[in-house]
Every structure is written in C-alpha cells, then in structure tokens.
Design a protein around this motif. Structure first.
Motif, short mmCIF file in Angstrom:
data_model
loop_
_atom_site.label_atom_id
_atom_site.label_comp_id
_atom_site.label_asym_id
_atom_site.label_seq_id
_atom_site.Cartn_x
_atom_site.Cartn_y
_atom_site.Cartn_z
N VAL A 89 10.15 7.02 5.11
CA VAL A 89 10.62 6.15 4.03
C VAL A 89 9.45 5.40 3.40
O VAL A 89 9.35 5.27 2.17
N VAL A 90 8.52 4.93 4.23
CA VAL A 90 7.35 4.21 3.72
C VAL A 90 6.49 5.11 2.85
O VAL A 90 6.05 4.73 1.75
N CYS A 91 6.24 6.33 3.32
CA CYS A 91 5.37 7.25 2.58
C CYS A 91 6.02 7.71 1.27
O CYS A 91 5.33 7.82 0.24
N VAL A 92 7.31 7.98 1.30
CA VAL A 92 8.00 8.37 0.05
C VAL A 92 7.99 7.22 -0.95
O VAL A 92 7.81 7.43 -2.16
N SER A 93 8.15 6.00 -0.47
CA SER A 93 8.08 4.84 -1.36
C SER A 93 6.69 4.71 -1.98
O SER A 93 6.55 4.44 -3.18
N GLY A 94 5.66 4.91 -1.16
CA GLY A 94 4.30 4.87 -1.70
C GLY A 94 4.05 5.97 -2.71
O GLY A 94 3.38 5.76 -3.73
N TRP A 95 4.58 7.17 -2.43
CA TRP A 95 4.41 8.28 -3.37
C TRP A 95 5.11 7.99 -4.70
O TRP A 95 4.57 8.28 -5.78
N ILE A 96 6.29 7.38 -4.66
CA ILE A 96 7.00 7.03 -5.89
C ILE A 96 6.23 5.98 -6.67
O ILE A 96 6.13 6.04 -7.92
N LEU A 97 5.63 5.01 -5.98
CA LEU A 97 4.85 3.99 -6.68
C LEU A 97 3.63 4.59 -7.36
O LEU A 97 3.29 4.23 -8.50
N VAL A 98 2.96 5.51 -6.66
CA VAL A 98 1.78 6.15 -7.27
C VAL A 98 2.20 6.99 -8.47
O VAL A 98 1.52 7.01 -9.51
N CYS A 99 3.33 7.70 -8.35
CA CYS A 99 3.81 8.49 -9.49
C CYS A 99 4.20 7.60 -10.66
O CYS A 99 4.02 7.99 -11.83
N SER A 100 4.72 6.42 -10.39
CA SER A 100 5.15 5.53 -11.47
C SER A 100 3.97 4.97 -12.26
O SER A 100 4.16 4.49 -13.39
N THR A 101 2.78 5.01 -11.70
CA THR A 101 1.62 4.52 -12.45
C THR A 101 1.19 5.47 -13.56
O THR A 101 0.48 5.04 -14.49
N ASN A 138 6.37 21.65 15.98
CA ASN A 138 6.84 20.56 15.11
C ASN A 138 5.83 19.42 15.07
O ASN A 138 5.61 18.81 14.01
N ALA A 139 5.22 19.11 16.21
CA ALA A 139 4.23 18.03 16.23
C ALA A 139 3.02 18.39 15.39
O ALA A 139 2.46 17.55 14.67
N ARG A 140 2.59 19.64 15.44
CA ARG A 140 1.45 20.05 14.63
C ARG A 140 1.78 20.05 13.14
O ARG A 140 0.94 19.68 12.30
N VAL A 141 2.98 20.46 12.79
CA VAL A 141 3.39 20.42 11.38
C VAL A 141 3.47 18.98 10.89
O VAL A 141 3.03 18.65 9.77
N THR A 142 4.01 18.09 11.71
CA THR A 142 4.07 16.68 11.35
C THR A 142 2.68 16.08 11.21
O THR A 142 2.41 15.26 10.32
N PHE A 143 1.76 16.50 12.08
CA PHE A 143 0.38 16.03 11.99
C PHE A 143 -0.26 16.47 10.68
O PHE A 143 -0.98 15.70 10.02
N ALA A 144 0.01 17.71 10.26
CA ALA A 144 -0.52 18.20 8.97
C ALA A 144 0.05 17.39 7.81
O ALA A 144 -0.67 17.02 6.86
N GLY A 145 1.36 17.08 7.86
CA GLY A 145 1.95 16.25 6.81
C GLY A 145 1.37 14.84 6.79
O GLY A 145 1.13 14.28 5.71
N GLY A 146 1.14 14.27 7.97
CA GLY A 146 0.53 12.94 8.02
C GLY A 146 -0.88 12.93 7.46
O GLY A 146 -1.29 11.97 6.79
N MET A 147 -1.65 13.99 7.71
CA MET A 147 -2.99 14.07 7.15
C MET A 147 -2.94 14.21 5.63
O MET A 147 -3.80 13.65 4.92
N ASN A 148 -1.95 14.93 5.11
CA ASN A 148 -1.80 15.00 3.65
C ASN A 148 -1.51 13.62 3.06
O ASN A 148 -2.07 13.24 2.02
N TYR A 149 -0.62 12.88 3.72
CA TYR A 149 -0.34 11.51 3.26
C TYR A 149 -1.60 10.64 3.31
O TYR A 149 -1.90 9.90 2.37
N LEU A 150 -2.33 10.74 4.41
CA LEU A 150 -3.51 9.90 4.59
C LEU A 150 -4.59 10.22 3.56
O LEU A 150 -5.15 9.31 2.92
N ILE A 151 -4.88 11.50 3.35
CA ILE A 151 -5.90 11.88 2.38
C ILE A 151 -5.45 11.54 0.97
O ILE A 151 -6.24 11.06 0.13
N GLY A 152 -4.16 11.78 0.65
CA GLY A 152 -3.65 11.41 -0.66
C GLY A 152 -3.74 9.92 -0.93
O GLY A 152 -4.11 9.48 -2.03
N GLY A 153 -3.40 9.11 0.08
CA GLY A 153 -3.51 7.66 -0.08
C GLY A 153 -4.94 7.20 -0.28
O GLY A 153 -5.21 6.29 -1.08
#
Length: 256
Positions: free
Chosen positions: A16-28, A117-132
C-alpha cells in the motif's frame, strides 16, 4: 502470531505504501506547478508564472491562463533531460515492481514455493528501491537548482520558488524508498537463508563406522555390565557351595 503471518501483513502494508508513492510520483507528471513566481505590476494586475518539465504557463488576475510547450528539446539544459529520464524510469520500475510483488507476496499464492516467492518479492522490492532513488535524485536536483537561482544575488533573470509538484515528488519518492527497503530486507533475508540451507553439504558416516554412545549411555552400559558380572559371580559362588556341600555329604556317608 506466527512469523509468516507477521511477514504477510508487513508485505500488504508495504505494498500500500509503495503504490501510494508510485501514484504520487505519477501525479507530478501532469502537475504544472513545479516552479512558480508572482509579479505585481499595479494593484489590480498580478501575473503568476509557473512551469514544469514540459511547458511554461502564465495566468493573470482575471483567471486567464496560457501555456506554451517547450519548443526545442535540444535547446534545453541537460538537467531537465536528466530529470525527465529519471522520473520516467522511476515510474516504469515501480510499475514492474508492483507486478512482481503481487506475484511473490505470501497472501496472493500465485507463485511456486516459498523460496521462489521470496526471491520474486525481493526483485520487486529492489525495483521499488531503485525507482524511488531515481525519482528522489530528479526532484532533489530540480529543487536545489531553483533554490540556488533564488539565493544567487548575481542571477538577474526572473526568480522562481519551489512548487507543489516537487513536494509531491519528494513524498512519493520517500514512500517508494521506505517500502522497497523493507521488502528487500525481509524477502532477501528469507530467500538467501533458504538458498544457503539448501546448498549446505550433507555429511554421512561410512557404513563401517557406528555412532559413538554419549556419556550417559556409556555410564549406563558400564553399570549394566557391572551388575551382570556381579550376578554371574554370585551364581557361580552359589553353585560352587552347593557342589562342595554335596561332596561332603557323600564322603560322610561312605565312612558310615
């Protein structure tokens, strides 16, 4: 509460936190007020200038506004191009990070085993981190440039102030970094520990060797052997005494 349940609720909250951050970045991106300035000519006429990465706008006190697209891409400063590229990269990485996290989270049960599943989640978290991090660099550079021009006494052009778009970008970037970091820590630890445990070599004793008994088993075995030897000695002594008694009785009967 089990550890898996705690991690599941943590993943939902981070999503929820990451999707909210993504929406805020898109709104800019469609937000026009990244920079703004106000010019007062007379008491009844006020002009507001504002701009973003794509166009410059102006509005007067009557409410009429006029926006003009930036005419030349090659004539722009390299900093504007860098901010554009970083913000777009952040939006794309966060989008694919959301897909990976949805597949790998424990509550969705879309993926395969827990390790996968843990490795896929780790890849998604790294995408969030690098994007942020990418969006944070872009908004921080843009805001610092406005601040430097505003505080520079030798800057003779019109001075601008930081607009709402930059503040929204800072907030969204912070949410992406925090959520991606938590995802990376928990999912990475689970995936790495599981892979290390599966890769550890298994040592087995050869067939010619047997397990050595522990101290307690050795003591109990020694006590059992001692008691058995005592019982055997007692039995032998009783048999010997009975044989000697019979011999004496036979001798006495022979003399009689």
């Amino acid at each position: 509460m089990a550890y898996r349940t705690v991690v599941m609720y943590m993943e939902i909250g981070c999503f929820v936190v990451c999707v909210s951050g993504w929406i805020l970045v898109c709104s800019t991106m469609p937000t026009e007020i990244w920079t703004w300035s106000e010019v007062n000519s007379i008491a009844l006429t006020t002009a507001h200038f504002f701009s973003n990465l794509w166009k410059d706008c102006v509005t007067d006190s009557t409410g009429l506004s006029d926006c003009k697209e930036i005419p030349s891409l090659l004539g722009l400063n390299w900093g504007i191009h860098m901010c554009r590229a970083l913000v777009i990269t952040s939006i794309i990485l966060a989008f694919f990070g959301s897909i990976l996290v949805l597949v790998g989270m424990k509550c969705t049960k879309i993926g395969g085993s827990e390790i996968a599943n843990a490795r896929v989640t780790f890849a998604g978290g790294m995408n969030y981190l690098i994007g942020g991090l990418c969006s944070m660099v872009a908004f921080s550079y843009y805001g610092n440039r406005i601040r430097a021009e505003f505080q520079d006494p030798s800057f003779k052009d019109q001075k601008f102030e930081i607009g709402v778009g930059v503040f929204l970008g800072w907030g969204g970037s912070t949410l992406l970094i925090v959520g991606g970091l938590i995802y990376s820590i928990f999912a990475g630890r689970e995936g790495c520990q599981s892979s290390l445990e599966s890769n550890l070599p298994v040592y087995q004793l050869p067939g010619a060797y047997t397990a050595v008994p522990t101290n307690k088993s050795t003591v109990s075995l020694a006590r059992t052997q001692t008691s058995e030897s005592r019982i055997s000695r007692t039995t032998r002594d009783s048999k010997a005494s009975s044989i000697s008694g019979r011999t004496k009785t036979t001798v006495i009967n022979a003399y009689v």
